[in-house]
Design a protein around this motif. Structure first.
Motif, PDB file in Angstrom:
ATOM      1  N   ARG A 161     -28.384  -4.534 -24.325  1.00  0.00           N
ATOM      2  CA  ARG A 161     -28.380  -3.199 -23.721  1.00  0.00           C
ATOM      3  C   ARG A 161     -29.809  -2.862 -23.317  1.00  0.00           C
ATOM      4  N   THR A 162     -30.085  -2.907 -22.022  1.00  0.00           N
ATOM      5  CA  THR A 162     -31.424  -2.722 -21.495  1.00  0.00           C
ATOM      6  C   THR A 162     -31.479  -1.475 -20.629  1.00  0.00           C
ATOM      7  N   LEU A 163     -32.496  -0.649 -20.854  1.00  0.00           N
ATOM      8  CA  LEU A 163     -32.755   0.512 -20.017  1.00  0.00           C
ATOM      9  C   LEU A 163     -34.062   0.251 -19.289  1.00  0.00           C
ATOM     10  N   VAL A 164     -34.013   0.282 -17.957  1.00  0.00           N
ATOM     11  CA  VAL A 164     -35.201   0.091 -17.144  1.00  0.00           C
ATOM     12  C   VAL A 164     -35.515   1.415 -16.447  1.00  0.00           C
ATOM     13  N   VAL A 165     -36.698   1.950 -16.704  1.00  0.00           N
ATOM     14  CA  VAL A 165     -37.168   3.157 -16.029  1.00  0.00           C
ATOM     15  C   VAL A 165     -38.082   2.660 -14.919  1.00  0.00           C
ATOM     16  N   GLY A 166     -37.582   2.695 -13.686  1.00  0.00           N
ATOM     17  CA  GLY A 166     -38.273   2.113 -12.551  1.00  0.00           C
ATOM     18  C   GLY A 166     -39.513   2.865 -12.125  1.00  0.00           C
ATOM     19  N   LYS A 167     -40.308   2.182 -11.300  1.00  0.00           N
ATOM     20  CA  LYS A 167     -41.546   2.753 -10.777  1.00  0.00           C
ATOM     21  C   LYS A 167     -41.215   4.021  -9.993  1.00  0.00           C
ATOM     22  N   GLY A 168     -41.969   5.086 -10.243  1.00  0.00           N
ATOM     23  CA  GLY A 168     -41.736   6.351  -9.568  1.00  0.00           C
ATOM     24  C   GLY A 168     -40.680   7.217 -10.226  1.00  0.00           C
ATOM     25  N   ILE A 169     -40.063   6.738 -11.309  1.00  0.00           N
ATOM     26  CA  ILE A 169     -39.027   7.483 -12.037  1.00  0.00           C
ATOM     27  C   ILE A 169     -39.651   8.079 -13.290  1.00  0.00           C
ATOM     28  N   SER A 170     -39.296   9.337 -13.603  1.00  0.00           N
ATOM     29  CA  SER A 170     -39.740   9.993 -14.836  1.00  0.00           C
ATOM     30  C   SER A 170     -38.529  10.291 -15.696  1.00  0.00           C
ATOM     31  N   LEU A 171     -38.639  10.030 -16.980  1.00  0.00           N
ATOM     32  CA  LEU A 171     -37.553  10.267 -17.923  1.00  0.00           C
ATOM     33  C   LEU A 171     -38.106  11.054 -19.097  1.00  0.00           C
ATOM     34  N   GLN A 172     -37.429  12.157 -19.438  1.00  0.00           N
ATOM     35  CA  GLN A 172     -37.802  12.942 -20.609  1.00  0.00           C
ATOM     36  C   GLN A 172     -36.584  13.047 -21.500  1.00  0.00           C
ATOM     37  N   GLY A 173     -36.781  12.887 -22.809  1.00  0.00           N
ATOM     38  CA  GLY A 173     -35.661  13.019 -23.724  1.00  0.00           C
ATOM     39  C   GLY A 173     -35.616  11.893 -24.736  1.00  0.00           C
ATOM     40  N   THR A 174     -34.426  11.717 -25.296  1.00  0.00           N
ATOM     41  CA  THR A 174     -34.220  10.724 -26.341  1.00  0.00           C
ATOM     42  C   THR A 174     -33.375   9.587 -25.798  1.00  0.00           C
TER      43      THR A 174
END
Length: 168
Positions: free
Chosen positions: A34-47
């Protein structure tokens, strides 16, 4: 001189109205994580919950993330707290990282804040600014929640320097 046309896969004839069943996907074992990729230019806030592998190419801000593996690429920025088995930092990590296995800081990587790990590797050019604690085998084997509560009750082992470098 021209190249011959590419061969095509032969298509099995089907009767009108009959569809072929989908092909089973043959994926290697590593793709099943189970892989989560936060790509370039993407912002993620949270858990983030239930991710075995977290790859940060953009920006992540989180109070607590638990995963098996963390990878921050050259353009990645992570702010917050994380508990993982292994971490590889090539971008910027700002916060508290607990790596029960190994922490690798690449030549382009910067770790600001608190780092706890059992095995540390820093390439030439990699930066670690803040406090560093080497975990014992017993601490590394402890469940993540027990480790976090034990760490919060301990006094810091080292005084932090008065002159802190600028934070990116």
């Amino acid at each position: 001189m021209s190249l011959p046309p590419k061969p095509t896969m032969p298509q099995a004839p089907t009767a009108p109205g009959v569809t072929m069943p989908p092909r089973p996907a043959s994926r290697p074992a590593s793709a099943e994580r189970r892989t989560l990729v936060v790509g370039k230019g993407i912002s993620l806030q949270g858990t983030v919950a239930d991710a075995e592998r977290l790859v940060v190419d953009g920006t992540v801000e989180s109070q607590m993330i638990q995963a098996t593996e963390l990878q921050i690429t050259n353009s990645g920025v992570f702010k917050g707290a994380v508990q993982v088995e292994d971490a590889e930092i090539a971008g910027v990590f700002d916060g508290t990282i607990t790596a029960r296995g190994s922490l690798t800081i690449r030549a382009t990587g910067r770790v600001l804040g608190t780092a706890r790990t059992r095995r540390l590797s820093v390439e030439e050019g990699g930066q670690l600014s803040g406090s560093m604690e080497m975990l014992t085998d017993a601490q590394a084997a402890a469940p993540p929640q027990a480790l976090a509560s034990a760490q919060s009750n301990q006094a810091p082992q080292y005084a932090e320097p008065d002159m802190a470098p600028p934070r990116y």
